[in-house]
Design a protein around this motif. Structure first.
Motif, PDB file in Angstrom:
ATOM      1  N   ASP A  22       0.833  -1.210   0.000  1.00 19.07           N
ATOM      2  CA  ASP A  22       0.000   0.000   0.000  1.00 19.07           C
ATOM      3  C   ASP A  22       0.864   1.255   0.000  1.00 19.07           C
ATOM      4  OD1 ASP A  22      -2.360   1.411  -0.015  1.00 19.07           O
ATOM      5  OD2 ASP A  22      -2.777   1.150   2.123  1.00 19.07           O
ATOM      6  N   ARG A  26       0.055   7.707  -2.556  1.00 18.73           N
ATOM      7  CA  ARG A  26       0.626   8.775  -1.728  1.00 18.73           C
ATOM      8  C   ARG A  26       2.074   9.060  -2.107  1.00 18.73           C
ATOM      9  NH1 ARG A  26      -1.443   6.068   3.594  1.00 18.73           N
ATOM     10  NH2 ARG A  26      -2.038   4.525   2.034  1.00 18.73           N
ATOM     11  N   ARG A  73     -12.264   2.410  -8.018  1.00 17.18           N
ATOM     12  CA  ARG A  73     -11.355   3.505  -8.411  1.00 17.18           C
ATOM     13  C   ARG A  73     -11.666   3.996  -9.826  1.00 17.18           C
ATOM     14  NH1 ARG A  73      -5.525   2.568  -5.601  1.00 17.18           N
ATOM     15  NH2 ARG A  73      -6.355   1.973  -3.574  1.00 17.18           N
TER      16      ARG A  73
END
Ligand code: IPE
Ligand code: IPE
Ligand code: MG
Length: 238
Positions: A22, A26, A73
């Motif tokens: 993950d 970011r 998404r």
């Protein structure tokens, strides 16, 4: 930073390490790059990870690459992920063969683009005889979906009056034949399971790190295996 690879007890390596990869988005956002660039850099991490896992003698590494929930998404991000996965298998299949990596897929092939499905099936078939390590790609994987599919598959094949047991149930999981997860790792600072290997992590040790997946390096895995070895696994006993 200490070289944890020297501190690791090579006699008590976790057999099955599962990783929730993950933080790609970011990583990209911090650099003002498109999210898909984070996924691209994330895919590049997998090759060095394989070498480290083989060096340690880990039997199975499960990688969470796309969840059943990730369909929510944007379409272009999803398309980018499939493209990158196809490129990953194309670019790495020779190295995978040379290293002796056995590929598996856990998840549903339904909804995957035909080209992605084909390359996964071909790659899995080609590596069938490999024995150095098993790399279990969890793609379009959902733990609840796996459990429901397993129940249905068992019900369809059961003899009259046959009762479900843990062992007969496990034979219908995507991960049939693989050992339980010993160590679950999640990067990016989130501390949740996100529908990953719900049955298989029953007694897994968990390590959460704030490192974003594209920044994950062999030294992180060595440190985590060392940390795992400091834990006292009791399995309900004393
Ligand atoms: C993990 O990275 C990869 C997939 C879920 C496909 P994310 O894309 O979830 O990255 P963050 O969580 O947004 O940083
Ligand atoms: C979990 O990450 C799935 C993968 C790494 C493939 P997510 O980013 O999708 O999980 P949530 O939404 O933060 O729980
Ligand atoms: Mg995420």
């Amino acid at each position: 930073m200490k070289d944890y690879s020297l501190l690791i007890d090579r006699e008590s390596i976790p057999r099955h390490v599962a990783i929730i990869m993950d933080g790609n988005g970011r990583w990209a956002r911090r650099r003002s790059l498109p999210r898909v660039e984070g996924h691209r850099r994330g895919a590049q991490v997998i090759e060095s990870l394989m070498d480290t896992a083989i060096d340690l003698g880990i039997e199975v590494v499960s990688l969470y690459a796309f969840s059943t929930e990730n369909w929510s998404r944007p379409k272009d991000e999803i398309a980018g992920i499939w493209r990158l996965l196809e490129m990953f298998f194309e670019a790495n299949i020779d190295a995978i063969m040379k290293k002796g990596v056995l590929l598996r897929h856990s998840g549903s092939m339904r909804r995957l683009p035909a080209s992605t499905r084909r390359i996964i099936e071909e790659s899995v078939a080609r590596t069938r005889g490999n024995r150095a390590i098993t790399l279990n790609f969890c793609l379009n994987y959902g733990g609840r979906q796996e459990l429901v599919e397993a129940v249905n598959a068992w019900a369809a094949s059961k003899r009259q009056g046959e009762k479900l047991t843990e062992r007969s149930f496990e034979r219908h999981l995507y991960t049939a034949g693989l050992p339980d997860v010993d160590l679950l790792i999640r990067t990016s600072g989130e501390r949740r399971v996100s529908n990953f290997l719900l049955w298989q992590i029953a007694y897994a040790e968990m390590i959460f790190t704030s490192v974003l997946w594209p920044d994950f390096r062999p030294r992180h895995l060595y440190r985590m295996i060392y940390e795992y070895q400091q834990r006292d696994r009791r399995f309900g006993g004393l």
